[in-house]
Scaffold this active site. Structure first.
Site, PDB file in Angstrom:
ATOM      1  CD  GLU A  20      -2.748   0.989   2.640  1.00  0.00           C
ATOM      2  OE1 GLU A  20      -3.212  -0.135   2.950  1.00  0.00           O
ATOM      3  OE2 GLU A  20      -2.976   2.007   3.293  1.00  0.00           O
ATOM      4  CG  ASP A  22      -1.741   4.753   2.727  1.00  0.00           C
ATOM      5  OD1 ASP A  22      -2.651   4.412   1.982  1.00  0.00           O
ATOM      6  OD2 ASP A  22      -1.363   4.086   3.716  1.00  0.00           O
ATOM      7  CD  GLU A  24      -4.064   7.621   5.202  1.00  0.00           C
ATOM      8  OE1 GLU A  24      -4.269   6.436   4.917  1.00  0.00           O
ATOM      9  OE2 GLU A  24      -3.868   8.011   6.361  1.00  0.00           O
ATOM     10  CG  ASN A  39       2.493   4.129   6.318  1.00  0.00           C
ATOM     11  OD1 ASN A  39       3.685   3.813   6.307  1.00  0.00           O
ATOM     12  ND2 ASN A  39       1.639   3.615   7.191  1.00  0.00           N
ATOM     13  NE  ARG A  48       8.813   0.072   5.561  1.00  0.00           N
ATOM     14  CZ  ARG A  48       8.811  -0.923   4.693  1.00  0.00           C
ATOM     15  NH1 ARG A  48       7.936  -0.929   3.702  1.00  0.00           N
ATOM     16  NH2 ARG A  48       9.675  -1.898   4.795  1.00  0.00           N
ATOM     17  CD  GLU A  49       3.240   5.196  10.606  1.00  0.00           C
ATOM     18  OE1 GLU A  49       4.427   5.186  11.018  1.00  0.00           O
ATOM     19  OE2 GLU A  49       2.392   4.348  10.949  1.00  0.00           O
ATOM     20  N   GLY A 118      -4.589  13.576  17.112  1.00  0.00           N
ATOM     21  CA  GLY A 118      -4.473  12.342  17.888  1.00  0.00           C
ATOM     22  C   GLY A 118      -5.809  11.836  18.404  1.00  0.00           C
TER      23      GLY A 118
HETATM   24  C1  LIG Z   1      -4.156  20.477  13.778  1.00  0.00           C
HETATM   25  O1  LIG Z   1      -3.815  21.696  14.388  1.00  0.00           O
HETATM   26  C2  LIG Z   1      -2.939  21.593  15.497  1.00  0.00           C
HETATM   27  C3  LIG Z   1      -2.751  22.984  16.086  1.00  0.00           C
HETATM   28  O2  LIG Z   1      -2.277  23.887  15.106  1.00  0.00           O
HETATM   29  C4  LIG Z   1      -1.630  20.947  15.074  1.00  0.00           C
HETATM   30  O3  LIG Z   1      -0.774  20.753  16.192  1.00  0.00           O
HETATM   31  C5  LIG Z   1      -1.913  19.611  14.411  1.00  0.00           C
HETATM   32  O4  LIG Z   1      -0.704  19.045  13.930  1.00  0.00           O
HETATM   33  C6  LIG Z   1      -2.889  19.801  13.262  1.00  0.00           C
HETATM   34  N1  LIG Z   1      -3.140  18.597  12.476  1.00  0.00           N
HETATM   35  C7  LIG Z   1      -3.713  17.472  12.916  1.00  0.00           C
HETATM   36  C8  LIG Z   1      -3.901  16.402  11.937  1.00  0.00           C
HETATM   37  O5  LIG Z   1      -4.040  17.278  14.054  1.00  0.00           O
END
Ligand SMILES: *[C@@H]1O[C@H](CO)[C@@H](O)[C@H](O)[C@H]1NC(C)=O
Length: 210
Positions: A20, A22, A24, A39, A48-49, A118
Site C-alpha cells: 500500500e 498512501d 492522506e 505511508n 513507515r509514516e 491524535g
Molecule cells: C491540527 O492543528 C494543530 C494545532 O495547530 C496541530 O498541532 C496539528 O498538527 C494539526 N493537524 C492534525 C492532523 O491534528
C-alpha cells in the site's frame, strides 16, 4: 466548526501481506492546518509514516499530488516537488512494494479516533455531508490482465535502452534531491525514522541508508 474527515488517495493490493502507498489528508479544527500523511506498506509491513505541513491550504484550491512508483522508488510529490523518496533497499532486507498489483482508491472516511490531533477533535456530524473533490486524474501504469503485466508503449523499452524518458526508471536528479531535503527540513512534522518510540525498538534499516 470541526472538519475532521480525512481524504486519501492510495494504491493498495488485496490480501493480508498487502502492499500500500498512501497519501492522506488529516483534517483539523477550522483554521488549523491539515496534515499530509504518507505511508508505504510492503508485504503487510507498514509503520513507515512521514507527515508534512503543506505550504498552502489544501481545501482552498486544487493541487497536484503524485506518486511515482517504479521498481526502485516510491516518490511522493506535491505540485511537482518531491517530498519523500522511499527507495528499494530489498538488497539490505527492507521490504519494498514490487510483487503485487495495486489498485488506486480515493475516498473520504472518518478517522477521528486517531487522525485529528491524535483523536482529540471529533467529527461534527451536523456539518455533513462532507465532500472530497478530485480532478484531472491521470494514470500511466502497467496493467495486470490474465496474470501478465502490460505496460504503456515505450515504458520498458526506454528503460532497456538506458533511456530515462519513462516513469519506469525515473528518479530524483541531484537538484530534485536537494530540493526534497529542503522541503523535509521545513515541512516534515513526523518521521518514523526519528520517532523515539520506534527507534527504541531499533532504527529501521532503511532509515540508516540513503
Ligand atoms: C491540527 O492543528 C494543530 C494545532 O495547530 C496541530 O498541532 C496539528 O498538527 C494539526 N493537524 C492534525 C492532523 O491534528
Amino acid at each position: 466548526m470541526v472538519l475532521c474527515v480525512c481524504a486519501n488517495m492510495q494504491l493498495s493490493s488485496q490480501g493480508t501481506a498487502h502492499d500500500e502507498i498512501d497519501f492522506e489528508f488529516l483534517g483539523n479544527v477550522t483554521g488549523e492546518p491539515y496534515t499530509l500523511h504518507t505511508n508505504v506498506f510492503a508485504k503487510g509491513q507498514g509503520q513507515r509514516e512521514q507527515q508534512f505541513r503543506l505550504w498552502f491550504d489544501p481545501t482552498k484550491a486544487f493541487h497536484t499530488y503524485s506518486i511515482i512508483w517504479n521498481p526502485q522508488h516510491v516518490i511522493f510529490a506535491v505540485d511537482g516537488t518531491a517530498i519523500r523518496d522511499f527507495k528499494n533497499h530489498e538488497a539490505r532486507g527492507v521490504s519494498f512494494p514490487k510483487s503485487q498489483p495495486m489498485r488506486l482508491y480515493a475516498s473520504l472516511w472518518n478517522a477521528d479516533d486517531w487522525a485529528t490531533q491524535g483523536g482529540r477533535v471529533k467529527t461534527d456530524w451536523s456539518k455533513a455531508p462532507f465532500v472530497a473533490s478530485f480532478r484531472n486524474f491521470n494514470a500511466d501504469a502497467c496493467v495486470m490482465s490474465g496474470g501478465a503485466q502490460r505496460c504503456p508503449a515505450g515504458t520498458m523499452e526506454a528503460s532497456a535502452a538506458g533511456g530515462s524518458g519513462s516513469w519506469w526508471n525515473q528518479e530524483l536528479s541531484g537538484m530534485g534531491y536537494r530540493r526534497m531535503r529542503w522541503v523535509q527540513r521545513k515541512f516534515m512534522i513526523y518521521n518514523y525514522c526519528t520517532d523515539p518510540k520506534r527507534v527504541a525498538q531499533g532504527v529501521p534499516a532503511e532509515c540508516k541508508l540513503r
